[in-house]
Enzyme design. Structure first.
Site, PDB file in Angstrom:
ATOM      1  N   HIS A   1       0.829  -1.219   0.000  1.00  0.00           N
ATOM      2  CA  HIS A   1       0.000   0.000   0.000  1.00  0.00           C
ATOM      3  C   HIS A   1       0.861   1.265   0.000  1.00  0.00           C
ATOM      4  O   HIS A   1       0.436   2.305   0.479  1.00  0.00           O
ATOM      5  CB  HIS A   1      -0.955   0.048   1.196  1.00  0.00           C
ATOM      6  CG  HIS A   1      -1.691  -1.235   1.428  1.00  0.00           C
ATOM      7  ND1 HIS A   1      -2.892  -1.527   0.835  1.00  0.00           N
ATOM      8  CD2 HIS A   1      -1.371  -2.330   2.178  1.00  0.00           C
ATOM      9  CE1 HIS A   1      -3.290  -2.744   1.216  1.00  0.00           C
ATOM     10  NE2 HIS A   1      -2.374  -3.246   2.026  1.00  0.00           N
TER      11      HIS A   1
ATOM     12  N   SER B   1      15.801  20.779 -16.504  1.00  0.00           N
ATOM     13  CA  SER B   1      14.630  21.606 -16.794  1.00  0.00           C
ATOM     14  C   SER B   1      15.114  22.878 -17.467  1.00  0.00           C
ATOM     15  O   SER B   1      16.225  23.352 -17.209  1.00  0.00           O
ATOM     16  CB  SER B   1      13.913  21.939 -15.490  1.00  0.00           C
ATOM     17  OG  SER B   1      13.200  23.140 -15.621  1.00  0.00           O
TER      18      SER B   1
ATOM     19  N   LYS C   1      16.744  20.779 -11.233  1.00  0.00           N
ATOM     20  CA  LYS C   1      16.025  19.572 -11.650  1.00  0.00           C
ATOM     21  C   LYS C   1      16.905  18.551 -12.376  1.00  0.00           C
ATOM     22  O   LYS C   1      17.787  18.897 -13.138  1.00  0.00           O
ATOM     23  CB  LYS C   1      14.858  19.939 -12.592  1.00  0.00           C
ATOM     24  CG  LYS C   1      13.764  20.749 -11.959  1.00  0.00           C
ATOM     25  CD  LYS C   1      12.864  19.942 -11.024  1.00  0.00           C
ATOM     26  CE  LYS C   1      11.938  18.996 -11.745  1.00  0.00           C
ATOM     27  NZ  LYS C   1      10.882  19.682 -12.476  1.00  0.00           N
TER      28      LYS C   1
ATOM     29  N   GLU D   1       9.945   7.920 -17.431  1.00  0.00           N
ATOM     30  CA  GLU D   1       8.573   8.403 -17.634  1.00  0.00           C
ATOM     31  C   GLU D   1       8.065   8.033 -19.021  1.00  0.00           C
ATOM     32  O   GLU D   1       6.904   7.659 -19.196  1.00  0.00           O
ATOM     33  CB  GLU D   1       8.519   9.920 -17.463  1.00  0.00           C
ATOM     34  CG  GLU D   1       8.731  10.371 -16.028  1.00  0.00           C
ATOM     35  CD  GLU D   1       8.948  11.872 -15.947  1.00  0.00           C
ATOM     36  OE1 GLU D   1       7.960  12.602 -15.930  1.00  0.00           O
ATOM     37  OE2 GLU D   1      10.113  12.306 -15.929  1.00  0.00           O
TER      38      GLU D   1
END
Ligand code: ARG
Length: 458
Positions: A156, A277, A283, A290
């Protein structure tokens, strides 16, 4: 130019209709399979006396020449041809004259295209299998290095029990092993030759389908000609397998993304597989992971597209079936692209062992072991579970963890607690004691690595 099938009609289709109907811009990638299939067909026609032996030899030599010229780039595809089958035949006739027109005896584009796709996909399945093997061995290597690295195991997405990172990585290795197995299994059914089914009904010529099947490395033939030209279940099966494989890569990618966040910082992906970024200098984005997660949807889409295309088609061939290729090609290309990034990304990933350990030290992930401690000393598990829960609650109130609670306090809950409790609930002990087969201990993980390597013939 007049269409090869001009006869009943003049073959003067509108330009828009030609473009719409044509598949050469995507089926040209099967030129090798198409030519090899035609060579075997010519050989069979010759061997069966359907054409003269010399004619068969001329056809085979002509086809060989086309193959060499396409491979070397000397010959370009004529995109005005309807499909790859028409192009090869047109080129052959241009080179050989009338004898070239004999090649298409006792076959149809319907069995020809089914043959080409099967040959193309069995090669692609083998290539994907090799890439999966690479990725699995990369996981084994990382797992070997991280077999004693402790991190929280989650259920979970809540800290559950301590595990080793090697154990976690080997879970994916097991999934990939099944993915390889599924692909091999799919090829078993795919590897049956449809050539000789002809348009739909078979042929009046004395062909030898088994001769062609054998020459082309098939394990047998499709036993019903209508089925041979009209089903694409082998494409669907392969796309189902690829979808499951992508689901695995996607879950792994999701974990890599989570682990790369500042909140986790369990792993650091190499600069080679991350991006920055354009406005936020701090970043380091896990774009590759992804994209693998994102492209999974695309492969599922390919599967759904073909399932939907086929569902209402009457037997046998229908032009709708030309849609099979873009779906399956896209699925194959996408999977290969994802694997080609995933392999070096995992290979170069560095593991932040301290952060994993720190995360495991909080969150009471040794509470199960606290209960097991009492159980092993004779208390029924349910009672031990209840007491352990109460101790966790007390620790939370006091702002401490189980390791910090004084023995005297433990003993207010049960006389069974002794000095050895601290060793029993240490993370190292929790992990080391899980020696059950398939469990998280170093020895169990080593056995898992061994199992996978053996399965891969290493
Ligand atoms: N380009 C066609 C396809 O991909 C080849 C088969 C054409 N057959 C036909 N009867 N028109 O399906």
């Amino acid at each position: 130019m007049a269409k090869m099938w001009a006869g009943r009609t003049a073959g003067n289709t509108d330009k828009i209709a030609d473009d719409f109907n044509s598949s050469i811009h995507f089926d040209k990638r099967m030129y090798r399979q198409d030519i090899k299939g035609s060579m075997a067909h010519a050989a069979m026609l010759g061997a069966q006396g359907i054409i003269a032996t010399e004619e068969a030899e001329t056809l085979i030599a002509g086809l060989e020449g086309i193959l060499t010229d396409l491979d070397s780039g000397k010959l370009a595809f004529d995109l005005s041809c309807e499909d790859i089958h028409m192009f090869v035949e047109q080129e052959l006739t241009a080179r050989l004259g009338d004898v070239g027109k004999k090649l298409h005896t006792a076959r149809s584009r319907n069995d020809q295209v089914a043959l080409d796709i099967r040959m193309y996909l069995r090669d692609e399945a083998a290539e994907i299998g090799e890439m999966l093997k690479d990725l699995t061995l990369t996981l084994c290597r990382q797992a070997e290095a991280e077999k004693a690295t402790i991190l929280p195991g989650y259920t979970h997405l809540q800290r559950a029990q301590p595990i080793t990172f090697g154990h976690h990585l080997m879970a994916y290795a097991m999934m990939l092993l099944r993915d390889m197995d599924r692909l091999e299994d799919c090829v078993k059914r795919m590897n049956r030759s449809p050539i000789g089914c002809c348009a739909l009904a078979g042929t009046t010529y004395p062909t030898d389908r088994r001769f062609e099947a054998k020459q082309l490395g098939f394990d047998g033939i499709c036993h019903n000609s209508l089925d041979g030209v009209s089903d694409r279940d082998f494409c669907l099966e392969m796309m189902s397998d690829l979808s499951i494989l992508m689901m695995h890569l996607s879950r792994f990618s999701e974990e890599l993304i989570l682990w790369s966040s500042w909140e986790f910082k369990f792993v650091e992906l190499s600069d080679a597989y991350t991006t920055g970024s354009s406005i936020m200098p701090q970043k380091k984005n896990p774009d590759m992971a992804e994209l693998i997660r994102g492209k999974t949807g695309r492969v599922y889409g390919d599967l759904m597209a073909l399932l939907t295309t086929l569902k209402g088609l009457p037997l046998a061939y229908n032009k709708d079936m030309q849609e099979d290729k873009e779906s399956i090609f896209d699925a194959v290309d996408t999977v290969k692209m994802c694997l080609s990034v995933m392999i070096p990304m995992i290979d170069t990933m560095s593991v932040c062992r301290d952060n994993m350990k720190k995360a495991a030290q909080k969150g009471f992930i040794n509470a199960t072991d606290l209960a097991d401690y009492l159980t092993k000393k004779g208390m029924p598990f349910r009672s031990a579970y209840k007491i352990s829960g109460e101790i966790v609650a007390a620790c939370l109130r006091a702002g401490i963890v189980l390791e910090d609670m004084p023995l005297a306090d433990y003993r207010t809950y049960s006389d069974l607690f002794e000095e050895d409790i601290y060793n029993e609930i240490s993370l190292e002990t929790c992990v080391a004691k899980r020696i059950s087969e398939g469990g998280t201990s170093v020895a169990s993980v080593e056995a898992q690595i061994q199992y996978v390597k053996e399965a891969l013939g290493q």
